[in-house]
Scaffold this motif. Structure first.
Motif, short mmCIF file in Angstrom:
data_model
loop_
_atom_site.label_atom_id
_atom_site.label_comp_id
_atom_site.label_asym_id
_atom_site.label_seq_id
_atom_site.Cartn_x
_atom_site.Cartn_y
_atom_site.Cartn_z
N HIS A 158 0.86 -1.19 0.00
CA HIS A 158 0.00 0.00 0.00
C HIS A 158 0.89 1.24 0.00
O HIS A 158 2.08 1.15 0.29
N CYS B 239 -4.12 1.40 -5.44
CA CYS B 239 -3.14 1.42 -4.35
C CYS B 239 -2.26 0.18 -4.49
O CYS B 239 -2.79 -0.91 -4.72
N HIS C 59 -2.67 -3.82 -2.94
CA HIS C 59 -4.02 -3.61 -2.40
C HIS C 59 -5.04 -3.77 -3.53
O HIS C 59 -6.10 -4.37 -3.36
ZN ZN Z 1 -3.93 0.45 0.16
#
Ligand code: ZN
Length: 212
Positions: free
Chosen positions: A76, A188, A180
């Motif tokens: 992330h 992300c 992510h």
């Molecule tokens: Zn994230």
């Protein structure tokens, strides 16, 4: 005499299912202990980068305490470009000011790494609930800082060092490094994705794994 014998037979009839049930529970418990949880490895440095530990308090909503098997590393970026939004700042936020249940395992900046939750416990970072297998359920969530007064290139490099250590610690493969975005519809880690640097990141991880 007749009555006692009948009583015994009735008792045996009642006990058998109970004993069988207990045995079943025991077997399931042993199987689960082997496949549903994993001992956390504590690391204090990752290929030269210091790792500080400041765990979220047990019992906080952000630390549900659910034990699990580790299958992925989930990358992330914090999305927080404010000056000073480094790893220490995020660690303090998670420890003392977190008003919802958002959480992850590590935050990386250009000088150090903070560890927020033991690796063997679920954290809430991948937006996929408790899907099994899933990012929350089975992933170690790592946030890369993007503060404007930081050095993202060094943060990127430090994150690769951390991931190299974690892959070795939990016997994972490069394919287990996920984003992510693999678990939900969110861009992300944003700058890595926007600049097409995922492959370069995995290559860097592999370089650290083979270096001593
Ligand atoms: Zn994230």
């Amino acid at each position: 005499m007749k009555r006692r014998r009948r009583k015994k037979r009735v008792l045996r009839g009642c006990l058998s299912p109970a004993v069988l049930f207990l045995l079943l529970v025991l077997v399931l418990w042993i199987l689960c202990a082997r496949s549903c949880r994993q001992e956390s490895v504590e690391i204090t440095e990752a290929h030269g980068v210091p790792v500080q530990t400041l765990y979220i308090r047990e019992g906080d909503a952000a630390r549900p305490g659910i034990k699990r098997k580790i299958k992925y590393i989930v990358l992330h970026e914090t999305g927080n470009s404010a000056k000073g939004a480094d790893a220490a700042r995020h660690a303090m936020y998670l420890r003392f000011n977190n008003e919802d249940d958002t959480s992850w395992h590590y935050t990386v900046d250009e000088k150090e790494i903070y560890h927020h939750i033991p690796d063997g416990e679920v954290a809430w970072h991948a937006s996929d609930g408790l899907d099994n297998p899933g990012g929350n359920r089975n992933g170690i969530g790592i946030e890369l800082c993007v503060n404007s007064d930081g050095d993202f290139e060094r943060t990127f490099d430090n994150a690769a060092r951390l991931v190299a250590v974690l892959l070795d610690a939990y016997d994972l493969k490069p394919d287990d490094i996920r984003q992510h975005a693999d678990f939900t519809n969110k861009n992300c880690p944003e700058t890595i994705r926007n600049n097409g640097r995922m492959e370069a990141f995995v290559t860097l991880v592999e370089q650290y794994r083979t270096s001593e």
